[in-house]
Design an enzyme around this catalytic site. Structure first.
Site, PDB file in Angstrom:
ATOM      1  N   LYS A   1     -87.125 100.820  45.450  1.00  0.00           N
ATOM      2  CA  LYS A   1     -88.412 101.013  44.754  1.00  0.00           C
ATOM      3  C   LYS A   1     -89.541 100.352  45.527  1.00  0.00           C
ATOM      4  O   LYS A   1     -89.334  99.403  46.300  1.00  0.00           O
ATOM      5  CB  LYS A   1     -88.366 100.465  43.327  1.00  0.00           C
ATOM      6  CG  LYS A   1     -88.074  98.961  43.187  1.00  0.00           C
ATOM      7  CD  LYS A   1     -89.288  98.066  43.238  1.00  0.00           C
ATOM      8  CE  LYS A   1     -88.932  96.582  43.222  1.00  0.00           C
ATOM      9  NZ  LYS A   1     -89.979  95.722  43.740  1.00  0.00           N
TER      10      LYS A   1
ATOM     11  N   ASP B   1     -85.088  94.000  37.849  1.00  0.00           N
ATOM     12  CA  ASP B   1     -85.354  95.333  38.401  1.00  0.00           C
ATOM     13  C   ASP B   1     -84.202  96.304  38.180  1.00  0.00           C
ATOM     14  O   ASP B   1     -84.309  97.474  38.565  1.00  0.00           O
ATOM     15  CB  ASP B   1     -85.598  95.234  39.921  1.00  0.00           C
ATOM     16  CG  ASP B   1     -86.915  94.558  40.263  1.00  0.00           C
ATOM     17  OD1 ASP B   1     -87.830  94.569  39.418  1.00  0.00           O
ATOM     18  OD2 ASP B   1     -87.026  94.024  41.381  1.00  0.00           O
TER      19      ASP B   1
HETATM   20  O1  C5P Z   1     -84.536  88.844  37.453  1.00  0.00           O
HETATM   21  P1  C5P Z   1     -84.164  88.485  38.845  1.00  0.00           P
HETATM   22  O2  C5P Z   1     -82.845  87.772  38.937  1.00  0.00           O
HETATM   23  O3  C5P Z   1     -84.261  89.631  39.805  1.00  0.00           O
HETATM   24  O4  C5P Z   1     -85.261  87.442  39.334  1.00  0.00           O
HETATM   25  C1  C5P Z   1     -85.095  86.659  40.473  1.00  0.00           C
HETATM   26  C2  C5P Z   1     -86.114  85.537  40.438  1.00  0.00           C
HETATM   27  O5  C5P Z   1     -87.430  86.056  40.654  1.00  0.00           O
HETATM   28  C3  C5P Z   1     -86.201  84.786  39.140  1.00  0.00           C
HETATM   29  O6  C5P Z   1     -85.282  83.735  39.094  1.00  0.00           O
HETATM   30  C4  C5P Z   1     -87.623  84.270  39.158  1.00  0.00           C
HETATM   31  O7  C5P Z   1     -87.751  83.128  39.997  1.00  0.00           O
HETATM   32  C5  C5P Z   1     -88.384  85.387  39.854  1.00  0.00           C
HETATM   33  N1  C5P Z   1     -88.994  86.350  38.905  1.00  0.00           N
HETATM   34  C6  C5P Z   1     -90.088  85.937  38.149  1.00  0.00           C
HETATM   35  N2  C5P Z   1     -90.676  86.811  37.291  1.00  0.00           N
HETATM   36  C7  C5P Z   1     -90.220  88.078  37.174  1.00  0.00           C
HETATM   37  C8  C5P Z   1     -89.119  88.522  37.934  1.00  0.00           C
HETATM   38  C9  C5P Z   1     -88.525  87.615  38.797  1.00  0.00           C
HETATM   39  O8  C5P Z   1     -90.534  84.791  38.236  1.00  0.00           O
HETATM   40  N3  C5P Z   1     -90.841  88.931  36.341  1.00  0.00           N
END
Ligand code: C5P
Length: 299
Positions: A8, A137
């Site tokens: 994406k 995502d």
């Molecule tokens: O949700 P995911 O594991 O992909 O997110 C990885 C990291 O990215 C989270 O631990 C956080 O530090 C950051 N993140 C965030 N806000 C979001 C998505 C991700 O701060 N909306």
């Protein structure tokens, strides 16, 4: 069972200040690309979840539980009460740690491939709930298309989008850690969280009309300044794409990949070659969107 799931780009990515749980609220438009990873799921007698990784971007991808596809297979097995083993073969076409949600694509592909292999009978809503637990995502990688994202990215809502968008994806040397880029943005902003982010209405109008130039004029990403701070060389990449006639360019997600929107397929090939000649990226991939979300491929 083999499934494919898309990379994406965020056509717009507005980021709030940090929430109490450390995440950030987003106002984003996700757009799925034809650039995709594949995951094959095969029954295995060993009773565990194992994985091998092949493809152009296999290097350095772990095969243990830290691989989101492995985590996805475990999560589905637990949820659906399946205790058979499975071996996953990942074909990584999506650059790793590039801001293209390649790990999320692998998780989504593993979910639908294992779901089909095990015939779990899970509905789409259940898979989406599992997806959201795996990563912000992953629900989008299941869904695909061009959609609005909110919450931490897991809440999806439709937009009306017509036509195809043509892209050149400029791959940088090495990845960027997503938490690191969010933390850098918080540090750059200091204390003020600012107003709640909002997708610009002009972008939605351009998408409805299939107006690539209109879309290009609204490409924006709050994480771009943080990615540029951590990788100053990306400024050269962005400038080179503009000079070469791309309609617009933006750092993809948390970077360091830069996505250039171009007029058509011919322009994409020309811009990709010229970016490589200019030495501002390690690879330049020609692709288009929107693409389908994660799907099992016909046998
Ligand atoms: O949700 P995911 O594991 O992909 O997110 C990885 C990291 O990215 C989270 O631990 C956080 O530090 C950051 N993140 C965030 N806000 C979001 C998505 C991700 O701060 N909306």
């Amino acid at each position: 069972m083999t499934a494919r799931a898309p990379a994406k780009v965020n056509l717009y990515l507005g980021v709030s200040g940090p929430r109490r749980d450390g995440y950030h609220d987003l106002a984003t438009v996700f757009h799925a690309l034809d650039l995709a990873d594949e995951v094959r799921a095969e029954r295995a007698d060993h009773g565990r979840v194992t994985a091998t990784v092949t493809g152009a971007y296999a290097e350095g991808v772990p095969c243990d539980e830290s691989n989101l596809a492995v985590a996805a297979a475990h999560a589905l097995a637990r949820y659906a009460g399946v205790d058979g083993g499975v071996h996953l073969t990942l074909v990584k076409n999506i650059p790793v740690a590039g801001g293209l949600a390649g790990g999320s694509a692998d998780a989504a592909a593993a979910l639908v491939a294992c779901d089909a292999l095990w015939d779990t009978g899970c509905g789409r809503a259940e898979l989406t709930t599992l997806a959201a637990r795996l990563g912000s995502d992953v629900p989008f990688a299941l869904h695909g298309g061009t959609v609005l994202g909110s919450g931490r990215g897991e809440r999806l809502a439709p937009v009306i989008a017509t036509g195809r968008l043509h892209w050149v994806v400029a791959v940088a040397d090495g990845g960027l850690s997503t938490p690191r880029v969010y933390a850098e943005l918080d540090a750059l902003r200091g204390r003020g969280a600012g107003p709640a982010p909002q997708v610009p209405p002009g972008l939605l109008t351009a998408l409805r009309g299939g107006d690539a130039r209109g879309v290009a004029s609204h490409l924006a990403n709050d994480l771009q300044q943080a990615a540029l701070h951590l990788r100053p060389a990306l400024a050269r990449t962005l400038a080179a794409g503009r000079d070469l006639g791309a309609l617009g360019g933006v750092v993809s997600g948390s970077g360091p990949t830069v996505a250039f929107l171009v007029a058509d397929e011919a322009a994409a090939a020309t811009v990709a070659d010229a970016l490589l000649d200019a030495g501002v990226c390690t690879d330049a991939l020609v692709t288009a969107g929107p693409a389908h979300g994660a799907r099992v491929l016909p046998a």
